[in-house]
Motif scaffolding. Structure first.
Motif, PDB file in Angstrom:
ATOM      1  N   CYS A  33      16.208   7.605  -3.831  1.00  0.00           N
ATOM      2  CA  CYS A  33      16.766   7.148  -5.111  1.00  0.00           C
ATOM      3  C   CYS A  33      18.034   7.923  -5.473  1.00  0.00           C
ATOM      4  N   VAL A  34      18.075   9.209  -5.122  1.00  0.00           N
ATOM      5  CA  VAL A  34      19.250  10.013  -5.446  1.00  0.00           C
ATOM      6  C   VAL A  34      20.464   9.572  -4.629  1.00  0.00           C
ATOM      7  N   GLN A  35      20.237   8.834  -3.547  1.00  0.00           N
ATOM      8  CA  GLN A  35      21.328   8.306  -2.745  1.00  0.00           C
ATOM      9  C   GLN A  35      21.657   6.866  -3.138  1.00  0.00           C
ATOM     10  N   GLY A  36      21.054   6.383  -4.225  1.00  0.00           N
ATOM     11  CA  GLY A  36      21.385   5.055  -4.745  1.00  0.00           C
ATOM     12  C   GLY A  36      20.446   3.941  -4.356  1.00  0.00           C
ATOM     13  N   PHE A  37      19.323   4.270  -3.708  1.00  0.00           N
ATOM     14  CA  PHE A  37      18.377   3.224  -3.322  1.00  0.00           C
ATOM     15  C   PHE A  37      17.282   3.077  -4.366  1.00  0.00           C
ATOM     16  N   GLY A  38      16.775   1.848  -4.529  1.00  0.00           N
ATOM     17  CA  GLY A  38      15.637   1.590  -5.391  1.00  0.00           C
ATOM     18  C   GLY A  38      15.910   1.646  -6.879  1.00  0.00           C
ATOM     19  N   TRP A  39      17.170   1.502  -7.278  1.00  0.00           N
ATOM     20  CA  TRP A  39      17.474   1.481  -8.714  1.00  0.00           C
ATOM     21  C   TRP A  39      17.061   0.152  -9.294  1.00  0.00           C
ATOM     22  N   LEU A  40      16.518   0.189 -10.497  1.00  0.00           N
ATOM     23  CA  LEU A  40      15.903  -0.983 -11.115  1.00  0.00           C
ATOM     24  C   LEU A  40      16.684  -1.492 -12.323  1.00  0.00           C
ATOM     25  N   ARG A  41      16.547  -2.792 -12.518  1.00  0.00           N
ATOM     26  CA  ARG A  41      17.101  -3.427 -13.717  1.00  0.00           C
ATOM     27  C   ARG A  41      15.937  -4.049 -14.451  1.00  0.00           C
TER      28      ARG A  41
ATOM     29  N   GLU B 122       0.834  -1.206   0.000  1.00  0.00           N
ATOM     30  CA  GLU B 122       0.000   0.000   0.000  1.00  0.00           C
ATOM     31  C   GLU B 122       0.868   1.255   0.000  1.00  0.00           C
ATOM     32  N   ARG B 123       1.923   1.257   0.804  1.00  0.00           N
ATOM     33  CA  ARG B 123       2.791   2.437   0.880  1.00  0.00           C
ATOM     34  C   ARG B 123       3.586   2.623  -0.402  1.00  0.00           C
ATOM     35  N   LEU B 124       4.105   1.519  -0.957  1.00  0.00           N
ATOM     36  CA  LEU B 124       4.835   1.606  -2.216  1.00  0.00           C
ATOM     37  C   LEU B 124       3.917   2.115  -3.325  1.00  0.00           C
ATOM     38  N   THR B 125       2.712   1.583  -3.392  1.00  0.00           N
ATOM     39  CA  THR B 125       1.746   2.033  -4.409  1.00  0.00           C
ATOM     40  C   THR B 125       1.438   3.518  -4.225  1.00  0.00           C
ATOM     41  N   HIS B 126       1.231   3.948  -2.994  1.00  0.00           N
ATOM     42  CA  HIS B 126       0.989   5.367  -2.709  1.00  0.00           C
ATOM     43  C   HIS B 126       2.156   6.220  -3.208  1.00  0.00           C
ATOM     44  N   ASN B 127       3.387   5.791  -2.896  1.00  0.00           N
ATOM     45  CA  ASN B 127       4.570   6.544  -3.321  1.00  0.00           C
ATOM     46  C   ASN B 127       4.665   6.637  -4.840  1.00  0.00           C
ATOM     47  N   LEU B 128       4.371   5.531  -5.527  1.00  0.00           N
ATOM     48  CA  LEU B 128       4.449   5.527  -6.983  1.00  0.00           C
ATOM     49  C   LEU B 128       3.368   6.415  -7.601  1.00  0.00           C
ATOM     50  N   ARG B 129       2.184   6.414  -7.019  1.00  0.00           N
ATOM     51  CA  ARG B 129       1.116   7.303  -7.509  1.00  0.00           C
ATOM     52  C   ARG B 129       1.484   8.765  -7.286  1.00  0.00           C
ATOM     53  N   HIS B 130       2.107   9.038  -6.154  1.00  0.00           N
ATOM     54  CA  HIS B 130       2.556  10.401  -5.874  1.00  0.00           C
ATOM     55  C   HIS B 130       3.602  10.840  -6.900  1.00  0.00           C
TER      56      HIS B 130
ATOM     57  N   GLN C 220       8.402   3.661 -17.684  1.00  0.00           N
ATOM     58  CA  GLN C 220       9.692   4.184 -18.161  1.00  0.00           C
ATOM     59  C   GLN C 220      10.304   5.125 -17.119  1.00  0.00           C
ATOM     60  N   ALA C 221       9.477   5.978 -16.526  1.00  0.00           N
ATOM     61  CA  ALA C 221       9.971   6.906 -15.507  1.00  0.00           C
ATOM     62  C   ALA C 221      10.483   6.155 -14.277  1.00  0.00           C
ATOM     63  N   PHE C 222       9.783   5.092 -13.872  1.00  0.00           N
ATOM     64  CA  PHE C 222      10.251   4.288 -12.742  1.00  0.00           C
ATOM     65  C   PHE C 222      11.594   3.645 -13.072  1.00  0.00           C
ATOM     66  N   TYR C 223      11.697   3.115 -14.274  1.00  0.00           N
ATOM     67  CA  TYR C 223      12.938   2.459 -14.690  1.00  0.00           C
ATOM     68  C   TYR C 223      14.108   3.443 -14.676  1.00  0.00           C
ATOM     69  N   GLU C 224      13.866   4.648 -15.181  1.00  0.00           N
ATOM     70  CA  GLU C 224      14.937   5.645 -15.278  1.00  0.00           C
ATOM     71  C   GLU C 224      15.278   6.288 -13.938  1.00  0.00           C
ATOM     72  N   GLY C 225      14.293   6.431 -13.044  1.00  0.00           N
ATOM     73  CA  GLY C 225      14.532   7.168 -11.815  1.00  0.00           C
ATOM     74  C   GLY C 225      14.521   6.367 -10.538  1.00  0.00           C
ATOM     75  N   GLY C 226      14.223   5.063 -10.617  1.00  0.00           N
ATOM     76  CA  GLY C 226      14.157   4.243  -9.422  1.00  0.00           C
ATOM     77  C   GLY C 226      12.824   4.393  -8.718  1.00  0.00           C
ATOM     78  N   ILE C 227      12.656   3.612  -7.644  1.00  0.00           N
ATOM     79  CA  ILE C 227      11.415   3.672  -6.864  1.00  0.00           C
ATOM     80  C   ILE C 227      11.759   3.665  -5.378  1.00  0.00           C
ATOM     81  N   GLY C 228      10.802   4.058  -4.571  1.00  0.00           N
ATOM     82  CA  GLY C 228      11.041   4.130  -3.135  1.00  0.00           C
ATOM     83  C   GLY C 228      11.680   5.458  -2.767  1.00  0.00           C
ATOM     84  N   LEU C 229      12.145   5.550  -1.532  1.00  0.00           N
ATOM     85  CA  LEU C 229      12.773   6.765  -1.032  1.00  0.00           C
ATOM     86  C   LEU C 229      14.269   6.760  -1.325  1.00  0.00           C
TER      87      LEU C 229
END
Length: 114
Positions: free
Chosen positions: A106-114, A39-47, A95-104
């Motif tokens: 991301c700019v510090q290197g967390f939630g990067w996707l392959r 639920e929290r991840l979905t909320h974050n992605l919608r935001h 595409q935006a999730f893939y390019e920018g990562g997900i979760g909190l």
């Protein structure tokens, strides 16, 4: 960065996190097996979709989860876990999730996707 999964164009993509996904709610870090994680991840992605001006309909499934990982960044503790996710969303949002990562953090290197 490698090309995004072709499935982004279909509106459904499977992503594997290269680094832990950090999800936090009410001061508590959540892991994929915790109640409220999806639920929290979905909320974050919608935001994020709203912030980018993209369609915000998102459905997330956790297909696999890695072990809990604890990291310190700039003197602050971050707790998360890698995961393999199936996300249903508009192709441009995937595409935006893939390019920018997900979760909190991301700019510090967390939630990067392959």
């Amino acid at each position: 960065m490698e090309a995004p999964p072709a499935s982004c164009q279909s509106g459904v993509a499977e992503f594997r996190a290269l680094s832990p996904i950090v999800i936090k709610q009410e001061g508590r870090f959540l892991l994929p097996e915790d109640p409220g994680y999806l639920e929290r991840l979905t909320h974050n992605l919608r935001h994020r979709a709203d912030a980018l001006g993209l369609p915000n309909e998102v459905k997330v499934e956790v297909l696999e989860a890695g072990p809990r990982r604890r990291d310190e960044v700039l003197g602050k503790m971050r707790i998360g876990a890698t995961a393999k996710l199936r996300i249903h969303a508009a192709p441009e949002l995937l595409q935006a999730f893939y390019e920018g990562g997900i979760g909190l953090n991301c700019v510090q290197g967390f939630g990067w996707l392959r």
